[in-house]
Design a protein around this motif. Structure first.
Motif, short mmCIF file in Angstrom:
data_model
loop_
_atom_site.label_atom_id
_atom_site.label_comp_id
_atom_site.label_asym_id
_atom_site.label_seq_id
_atom_site.Cartn_x
_atom_site.Cartn_y
_atom_site.Cartn_z
N ILE A 139 -9.40 -16.60 -0.25
CA ILE A 139 -10.27 -16.33 0.89
C ILE A 139 -10.61 -17.65 1.61
N ASN A 141 -13.68 -18.22 3.34
CA ASN A 141 -15.08 -18.55 3.11
C ASN A 141 -15.51 -18.07 1.73
N SER A 145 -20.88 -16.64 1.07
CA SER A 145 -20.35 -15.72 2.08
C SER A 145 -20.00 -14.39 1.42
N ASP A 147 -17.43 -12.67 2.02
CA ASP A 147 -15.99 -12.45 2.09
C ASP A 147 -15.30 -12.16 0.76
N LEU A 150 -16.11 -8.55 -0.14
CA LEU A 150 -15.51 -7.64 0.83
C LEU A 150 -14.01 -7.53 0.61
N ALA A 151 -13.36 -8.61 0.20
CA ALA A 151 -11.93 -8.57 -0.10
C ALA A 151 -11.66 -7.65 -1.29
N SER A 175 -23.85 -13.52 -2.19
CA SER A 175 -22.54 -13.10 -1.69
C SER A 175 -22.37 -11.60 -1.79
N ALA A 179 -22.48 -8.53 1.12
CA ALA A 179 -21.38 -7.58 1.27
C ALA A 179 -21.87 -6.14 1.24
#
Length: 224
Positions: A139, A141, A145, A147, A150-151, A175, A179
């Motif tokens: 990723i 960030n 974050s 991210d 979310l991934a 984090s 999300a």
């Protein structure tokens, strides 16, 4: 037991996401040993660095504390040192029992560690991880974050609001919360008062149980 109520359990989730260090394993002795030595070499305040590095990608820590250093050179140096020194790394209490309950469940590791280091540490502790992992290099960030989490949700094509994340550090909790996930924090590396953004605090993996449902979801309950 260090459970903080009101607890969001029992509850059913579409996927489980696990931080690694401090959550599944504890490699604090070798991690802090490596980073303290590095801080000393560069004249960095080691105590300030240690207080702010947990749950954050190594490359982001270097960028923050040594902005004038060659980022890639220092990153590779630290990675090789961590790969060669895992003394003191252990599995978190009860993790083997909970991993054994993950068969048929959508689960992944979301770690700030680079993949080679994550795989080596898990192997060192005798832990077989879920098939899917989001690691530092996957990723742009990193934590705090949203991210990384979310991934993970995107990989399984699930709604983050229907997911449960496990963390041990404030940056990781932030984090997963950013999300949109429910977060359970283990008080393995940070005191409870630093983990107040989590939905629930537990002592270790003996405090929970996982039950796989036919559709791949999981019911999470508090151990009685």
């Amino acid at each position: 037991m260090s459970l903080r109520l009101p607890a969001p359990l029992p509850n059913r989730f579409d996927a489980l996401f696990f931080d690694m260090d401090g959550t599944l394993i504890d490699s604090t002795p070798c991690v802090e040993r490596t980073w303290r030595n590095w801080a000393g070499e560069l004249g960095i305040d080691a105590e300030h660095l240690i207080a702010n590095m947990h749950g954050v990608r190594g490359i982001d820590v270097i960028s923050r504390f040594a902005p004038d250093a060659d980022l890639q050179t220092e990153y590779e140096k630290l990675l090789q040192r961590e790969l060669s020194d895992m003394e003191g790394t252990v599995a978190i209490n009860g993790v083997a029992e909970r991993i054994a309950e993950l068969d048929g469940i959508r689960a992944a590791i979301i770690t700030s560690a680079p993949r080679p280091l994550a795989q080596s540490k898990l192997e060192y502790c005798g832990i077989t991880p879920p098939a899917f992992m989001v690691c530092a290099e996957d990723i742009v960030n990193g934590k705090p974050s949203p991210d990384p989490y979310l991934a993970g949700a995107q990989h399984f094509d699930v709604d983050p609001a229907r997911c449960l994340a496990f963390e041990d550090a404030p940056n990781g909790v932030r984090s997963a919360k950013a999300a949109g996930m429910t977060v359970i924090a283990l008080t393995t590396s940070h005191p409870a008062d630093e983990l107040g953004e989590a939905d629930l605090l537990i002592r270790d993996w003996h405090d929970l149980r996982f039950h796989a449902e036919a559709d791949g979801s999981v019911t999470v309950t508090v151990a009685v």
